[in-house]
Design a protein around this motif. Sequence first.
Motif, PDB file in Angstrom:
ATOM      1  N   LEU A  59       0.822  -1.198   0.000  1.00 43.16           N
ATOM      2  CA  LEU A  59       0.000   0.000   0.000  1.00 43.16           C
ATOM      3  C   LEU A  59       0.860   1.253   0.000  1.00 43.16           C
ATOM      4  O   LEU A  59       0.591   2.202  -0.735  1.00 43.16           O
ATOM      5  N   SER A  60       1.919   1.260   0.777  1.00 40.58           N
ATOM      6  CA  SER A  60       2.777   2.446   0.834  1.00 40.58           C
ATOM      7  C   SER A  60       3.602   2.622  -0.434  1.00 40.58           C
ATOM      8  O   SER A  60       4.096   3.716  -0.699  1.00 40.58           O
ATOM      9  N   LEU A  87       2.351   2.308  -3.439  1.00 42.59           N
ATOM     10  CA  LEU A  87       1.486   2.834  -4.496  1.00 42.59           C
ATOM     11  C   LEU A  87       1.738   4.322  -4.706  1.00 42.59           C
ATOM     12  O   LEU A  87       1.999   5.057  -3.756  1.00 42.59           O
ATOM     13  N   GLU A 128       0.378   8.088  -5.465  1.00 36.97           N
ATOM     14  CA  GLU A 128      -0.769   8.750  -4.852  1.00 36.97           C
ATOM     15  C   GLU A 128      -2.063   8.475  -5.613  1.00 36.97           C
ATOM     16  O   GLU A 128      -3.091   8.162  -5.007  1.00 36.97           O
ATOM     17  N   PHE A 162      -3.206   4.950  -4.962  1.00 36.43           N
ATOM     18  CA  PHE A 162      -3.717   4.831  -3.593  1.00 36.43           C
ATOM     19  C   PHE A 162      -5.141   5.373  -3.501  1.00 36.43           C
ATOM     20  O   PHE A 162      -6.024   4.724  -2.947  1.00 36.43           O
ATOM     21  N   THR A 216      -7.609   3.063  -4.968  1.00 34.83           N
ATOM     22  CA  THR A 216      -7.752   1.823  -4.208  1.00 34.83           C
ATOM     23  C   THR A 216      -8.572   2.000  -2.936  1.00 34.83           C
ATOM     24  O   THR A 216      -9.248   1.070  -2.490  1.00 34.83           O
ATOM     25  N   LEU A 217      -8.561   3.182  -2.353  1.00 36.02           N
ATOM     26  CA  LEU A 217      -9.229   3.407  -1.069  1.00 36.02           C
ATOM     27  C   LEU A 217     -10.694   2.993  -1.012  1.00 36.02           C
ATOM     28  O   LEU A 217     -11.092   2.303  -0.070  1.00 36.02           O
TER      29      LEU A 217
END
Length: 75
Positions: free
Chosen positions: A4-5, A7, A9, A12, A15-16
């Motif tokens: 996740l980190s 990815l 911005e 991310f 994906t949220l």
Amino acid sequence: DDWLSALREDQFVETLPLLRRTFGAFESGERRAIGRAVRDSGAVATRTADEDGGFDLTRGRVALRAAAAILGVPV
């Protein structure tokens, strides 16, 4: 966490909603059990997405297998 980190911005942000909907459907006890299972699964070798912004399919397959195992779904 590392996936996740890693990815970008924009990835991310895209994906949220999926993560929120996926984990929001579980009861709190189930979410805790999933979190413990992920935490206790150990480290996995990771790579970042390739330079053209594509996804790392090898890492994706590892994630899908882990999610299937957590949910008890045969792969």
